[in-house]
Design a protein around this motif. Structure first.
Motif: not given
Length: 404
Positions: A247-257
């Motif tokens: 889990a990532l509290v901030d998953p935005r880097p995953a979307y960006a990648a």
């Protein structure tokens, strides 16, 4: 108004994000005074970052929960809210019997699941997250209804809002890899079927496309099952084609990648906000890419779908193959996706809807006989079986649209 927001346990999940972001936006844009009441979890960090006051609620072992109702009554005594905003049926039951029926505290209920729970009292103003569910609730005899689309902070979730390159480097994803991403709770209910189907699809697609990778961001009770299947897939392919990050509290880097995002619900909406080509993977074999031809369908039914029960992976394999095989369309699909979310799901527009619903609910003072009759009906439904069987006969969206 002073609003007590009674949310789920604050684990990492889309509904928790919705509750927190809407409460903060009600304060910032509409002048309300929200306080968050929920069982503590990792998303307390987000609530704190948003500057929300947080009151811890005890963990329930059953719903309605005597312990949570006592804590809720004490919170209401201290805070004196004009309204309790309860998220989903467990919090609704504690609110209804704890403070609405007995103390006449106005109540608004929001449901973001893909069902119409029978347990929610009919006289309580209740919102659903898709026009289809509102229509189905009305057909089931409910008339105190509102539409509250899942909100997306389109400024916080945007193509330039996070560093995808750093995420790729951290998880060993090369610049030349085609990266599929899913951000999801790893749980049996609603989510597991699509996750398993996608990992199985990678066993086929990974042989055809040696640079294809699948990244799963999330955690939950089904993680061990997924890790086992991912290890089998990776062993068969001879490379780490499937990666689980936790889990990532901030998953935005995953979307960006991501090159392409797979999923459903709020996660897929955030993918659209990042201007990513998106494939909706629902239940019972449903799969469909977000395209100009499917946009209206998804606006009505939500970013979700029920298939015809075919448990093979052929449709998912074909949809992924078709999408990743046309990288020249990524920019076009991304622009369509971003525009769709900004027009329909922006946090600002959804909060305006919620502000009106809060005012409507706060002004409503149903008679005691109405509240009591509602409470008796709900208690009868609740007593009909265990937690699983009582919540099971929900009115689920029955779309049978075959993916193309």
């Amino acid at each position: 108004m002073r609003i007590l927001v009674f949310a789920h346990r604050l684990e990492v999940g889309g509904t928790q994000v919705n509750a927190i972001e809407l409460a903060a936006e009600l304060r910032d844009a509409h002048g309300h005074d929200p306080v968050l009441f929920a069982t503590p979890g990792p998303m307390v960090e987000l609530a704190t970052a948003k500057g929300l006051r947080f009151l811890p609620a005890p963990e329930p072992s059953w719903n309605p929960s005597w312990g949570r109702m006592r804590a809720l009554r004490e919170a209401v005594r201290r805070e004196k809210p004009d309204l309790v905003h309860a998220w989903d049926w467990p919090q609704c039951l504690d609110s209804y019997y704890g403070v609405h029926l007995t103390r006449r505290v106005p109540l608004l209920v929001t449901v973001m699941s893909m069902t119409v729970p029978r347990l929610i009292p009919r006289a309580v103003l209740t919102t659903f997250g898709t026009p289809e569910l509102v229509d189905r609730a009305r057909s089931a005899g409910r008339d105190r209804l509102g539409l509250l689309l899942p909100p997306v902070d389109v400024h916080h979730n945007a193509p330039d809002a996070a560093d995808g390159g750093e995420f790729r480097a951290r998880y060993g994803l090369d610049p030349g890899d085609t990266v599929l991403v899913t951000v999801s709770r790893l749980v049996e209910h609603l989510k597991l079927e699509g996750l398993l189907r996608t990992v199985r699809a990678m066993a086929v697609l990974g042989r055809e496309l040696p640079r294809l990778r699948f990244v799963v961001v999330g955690d939950g009770t089904a993680r061990q099952h997924l890790e086992h299947l991912a290890a089998q897939t990776n062993a068969a392919l001879g490379r780490p084609a499937v990666v689980l990050t936790g889990a990532l509290v901030d998953p935005r880097p995953a979307y960006a990648a991501a090159d392409v995002v797979l999923g459903m619900g709020g996660s897929s909406l955030r993918a659209l906000a990042f201007a990513k080509p998106t494939i909706v993977v629902g239940e019972q074999g449903f799969v469909s890419a977000f395209t100009p031809e499917t946009a209206d369908q998804f606006l009505y039914q939500g970013m979700y779908g029920l298939g015809d029960g075919n448990d093979t992976d052929h449709r998912l394999i074909a949809e992924v193959r078709r999408t990743v095989g046309a990288p020249e369309r990524f920019a076009e699909l991304g622009a369509l996706s971003r525009d769709f979310v900004v027009r329909h799901y922006s946090l600002e527009s959804v909060t305006r809807q919620l502000d009106g619903l809060c005012r409507e609910a706060a002004a409503d003072r149903p008679a005691l006989r109405v509240r009591a009759a509602d409470g008796v009906r709900t208690a009868a439904v609740r007593a009909a079986g265990s937690l699983k069987t009582a919540s099971g006969p929900a009115i689920r969206s029955r779309q049978r649209r075959r993916s193309r």
